[in-house]
Write an enzyme that holds these catalytic residues in place. Structure first.
Site, PDB file in Angstrom:
ATOM      1  CE1 TYR A  55      35.040  47.017  45.791  1.00 27.88           C
ATOM      2  CE2 TYR A  55      33.035  48.302  46.152  1.00 27.88           C
ATOM      3  CZ  TYR A  55      33.652  47.117  45.776  1.00 27.88           C
ATOM      4  OH  TYR A  55      32.903  46.032  45.402  1.00 27.88           O
ATOM      5  NE  ARG A  58      38.339  45.285  51.709  1.00 30.38           N
ATOM      6  CZ  ARG A  58      37.752  45.870  52.757  1.00 30.38           C
ATOM      7  NH1 ARG A  58      36.586  46.459  52.639  1.00 30.38           N
ATOM      8  NH2 ARG A  58      38.337  45.872  53.942  1.00 30.38           N
ATOM      9  CG  ASN A  89      41.941  37.721  42.865  1.00 30.55           C
ATOM     10  OD1 ASN A  89      40.839  37.235  43.134  1.00 30.55           O
ATOM     11  ND2 ASN A  89      43.068  37.086  43.074  1.00 30.55           N
ATOM     12  CG  ASP A  91      44.744  41.438  44.272  1.00 26.12           C
ATOM     13  OD1 ASP A  91      45.446  41.204  43.280  1.00 26.12           O
ATOM     14  OD2 ASP A  91      44.297  40.527  45.006  1.00 26.12           O
ATOM     15  CG  HIS A 106      34.830  39.640  38.872  1.00 29.27           C
ATOM     16  ND1 HIS A 106      34.845  38.616  39.788  1.00 29.27           N
ATOM     17  CD2 HIS A 106      34.039  39.204  37.853  1.00 29.27           C
ATOM     18  CE1 HIS A 106      34.101  37.611  39.337  1.00 29.27           C
ATOM     19  NE2 HIS A 106      33.616  37.946  38.172  1.00 29.27           N
ATOM     20  N   GLY A 172      42.695  29.024  43.517  1.00 23.63           N
ATOM     21  CA  GLY A 172      42.149  29.875  44.581  1.00 23.63           C
ATOM     22  C   GLY A 172      40.800  30.490  44.303  1.00 23.63           C
ATOM     23  CB  THR A 173      38.320  30.785  42.068  1.00 21.90           C
ATOM     24  OG1 THR A 173      36.916  31.031  41.916  1.00 21.90           O
ATOM     25  CG2 THR A 173      38.786  29.844  40.982  1.00 21.90           C
TER      26      THR A 173
HETATM   27  P1  OAD Z   1      35.960  32.974  47.194  1.00 22.63           P
HETATM   28  O1  OAD Z   1      36.146  33.662  48.510  1.00 22.63           O
HETATM   29  O2  OAD Z   1      34.591  32.546  46.814  1.00 22.63           O
HETATM   30  O3  OAD Z   1      36.848  31.651  47.154  1.00 22.63           O
HETATM   31  C1  OAD Z   1      38.181  31.665  47.554  1.00 22.63           C
HETATM   32  C2  OAD Z   1      38.767  30.276  47.342  1.00 22.63           C
HETATM   33  O4  OAD Z   1      40.106  30.327  47.738  1.00 22.63           O
HETATM   34  C3  OAD Z   1      38.091  29.172  48.136  1.00 22.63           C
HETATM   35  O5  OAD Z   1      37.860  28.054  47.277  1.00 22.63           O
HETATM   36  C4  OAD Z   1      39.118  28.822  49.209  1.00 22.63           C
HETATM   37  O6  OAD Z   1      39.112  27.443  49.533  1.00 22.63           O
HETATM   38  C5  OAD Z   1      40.403  29.177  48.513  1.00 22.63           C
HETATM   39  N1  OAD Z   1      41.539  29.536  49.381  1.00 22.63           N
HETATM   40  C6  OAD Z   1      41.546  30.235  50.534  1.00 22.63           C
HETATM   41  N2  OAD Z   1      42.793  30.415  50.976  1.00 22.63           N
HETATM   42  C7  OAD Z   1      43.599  29.803  50.074  1.00 22.63           C
HETATM   43  C8  OAD Z   1      45.018  29.637  49.953  1.00 22.63           C
HETATM   44  N3  OAD Z   1      45.871  30.145  50.825  1.00 22.63           N
HETATM   45  N4  OAD Z   1      45.480  28.953  48.882  1.00 22.63           N
HETATM   46  C9  OAD Z   1      44.627  28.445  47.955  1.00 22.63           C
HETATM   47  N5  OAD Z   1      43.303  28.572  48.018  1.00 22.63           N
HETATM   48  C10 OAD Z   1      42.803  29.237  49.058  1.00 22.63           C
HETATM   49  O7  OAD Z   1      36.641  33.895  46.088  1.00 22.63           O
HETATM   50  P2  OAD Z   1      36.466  33.903  44.507  1.00 22.63           P
HETATM   51  O8  OAD Z   1      36.182  32.526  44.007  1.00 22.63           O
HETATM   52  O9  OAD Z   1      37.620  34.632  43.954  1.00 22.63           O
HETATM   53  O10 OAD Z   1      33.721  39.423  42.756  1.00 22.63           O
HETATM   54  O11 OAD Z   1      35.176  34.786  44.360  1.00 22.63           O
HETATM   55  C11 OAD Z   1      34.702  35.117  43.090  1.00 22.63           C
HETATM   56  C12 OAD Z   1      34.128  36.499  43.079  1.00 22.63           C
HETATM   57  O12 OAD Z   1      33.169  36.608  44.108  1.00 22.63           O
HETATM   58  C13 OAD Z   1      35.110  37.595  43.374  1.00 22.63           C
HETATM   59  O13 OAD Z   1      35.854  37.993  42.256  1.00 22.63           O
HETATM   60  C14 OAD Z   1      34.244  38.708  43.876  1.00 22.63           C
HETATM   61  C15 OAD Z   1      33.140  37.966  44.571  1.00 22.63           C
HETATM   62  O14 OAD Z   1      31.916  38.386  44.224  1.00 22.63           O
HETATM   63  C16 OAD Z   1      33.725  40.771  42.789  1.00 22.63           C
HETATM   64  O15 OAD Z   1      34.231  41.442  43.650  1.00 22.63           O
HETATM   65  C17 OAD Z   1      33.070  41.385  41.622  1.00 22.63           C
END
Ligand code: OAD
Length: 234
Positions: A55, A58, A89, A91, A106, A172-173
């Site tokens: 961390y 990060r 996020n 950040d 989170h 973006g998730t």
């Molecule tokens: P992920 O890494 O699972 O997903 C990221 C998403 O962003 C994907 O659907 C990509 O297609 C998309 N992506 C990548 N680059 C992009 C861009 N430039 N513009 C738009 N979309 C883009 O991340 P999260 O869904 O945020 O938890 O993950 C959820 C949680 O999993 C996080 O909060 C984290 C992790 O466990 C903790 O740290 C507690």
């Protein structure tokens, strides 16, 4: 007239264009680490030094980057709507992008928390948290992050906000992590829903759902334009 309620659920993809890598890279690792090693209570028990260092790195990276246009659009929407961000996020790019109401589902990278009393949460000055850094009760501090296998304390307020949203934007998730992934299901049928992502996640087809494939910056620009065009009818 009162402003309409607009809720934004953001994930790692909104910060990708700022230079913070997303989580689910093709090798299944986070920055070279197994998620179980660095983001679980078990990992913390087994090797707290490694977790703290992970961390710290990060945090160091987060200090080097700046918000992008997508974060700025989230803030600009406040001019027209009553905006609430729910972010997965850790950040602080939404804050630095100018948004006011931000719920960190989170946790937060720039806060530490007592291992003895979860109510003791501290703002951090710099990027380092080390073994021997103690809370006011003399216990080791840990990152203020919701790890896998831990409860998500803010999920109930997040559900309540989603239930009241007139407009709901998912950006973006991958929607692979629950309970966050479920929030869109709490949004009323009549509300406008947008999903913006480079690789659109699977979302059940619903009324008033707009799927926008693309980067967060360009996708959020499209959402902004669509909302401003329709604003009079919302
Ligand atoms: P992920 O890494 O699972 O997903 C990221 C998403 O962003 C994907 O659907 C990509 O297609 C998309 N992506 C990548 N680059 C992009 C861009 N430039 N513009 C738009 N979309 C883009 O991340 P999260 O869904 O945020 O938890 O993950 C959820 C949680 O999993 C996080 O909060 C984290 C992790 O466990 C903790 O740290 C507690």
């Amino acid at each position: 007239m009162a402003k309409k309620k607009l809720v934004i659920l953001s994930g790692a993809g909104i910060s990708a264009e700022s230079g913070i890598p997303t989580f689910r890279a093709s090798d299944g690792l986070w920055e070279g680490h197994d998620v179980m090693e660095v983001a679980t209570p078990q990992g913390w028990k087994n090797n707290p030094e490694l977790v703290l260092e992970f961390y710290n790195q990060r945090r160091k990276r987060a200090l080097e980057v700046v918000p992008n246009r997508a974060h700025e659009i989230c803030a600009e929407l406040e001019e027209y709507f009553d905006v609430q961000i729910i972010t997965q996020n850790v950040d602080n790019l939404h804050e630095r992008g100018g948004s006011t109401n931000i719920l960190h589902l989170h946790g937060e990278l720039f806060k530490s928390r007592s291992t003895a009393d979860p109510n003791l949460v501290y703002e951090m000055d710099g990027w380092e948290l080390n073994m021997g850094d103690l809370c006011e009760k003399g216990s080791q501090l840990r990152p203020h992050i919701v790890w896998f296998n831990e409860a998500v304390p803010l999920i109930v307020p997040a559900m309540e906000l989603s239930e009241k949203a007139d407009i709901f934007i998912v950006v973006g998730t991958s929607l692979q992590v629950y309970p966050a992934a479920d929030l869109i299901n709490y949004v009323p049928e009549t509300s406008l829903k947008f999903v913006v992502d480079l690789n659109l996640p699977a979302v059940p087809d619903r009324k008033n759902l707009f799927m926008i494939q693309g980067k967060a910056t360009t996708g959020m620009q499209k959402v902004l334009e669509t909302l401003l065009e329709r604003k009079a009818h919302l």
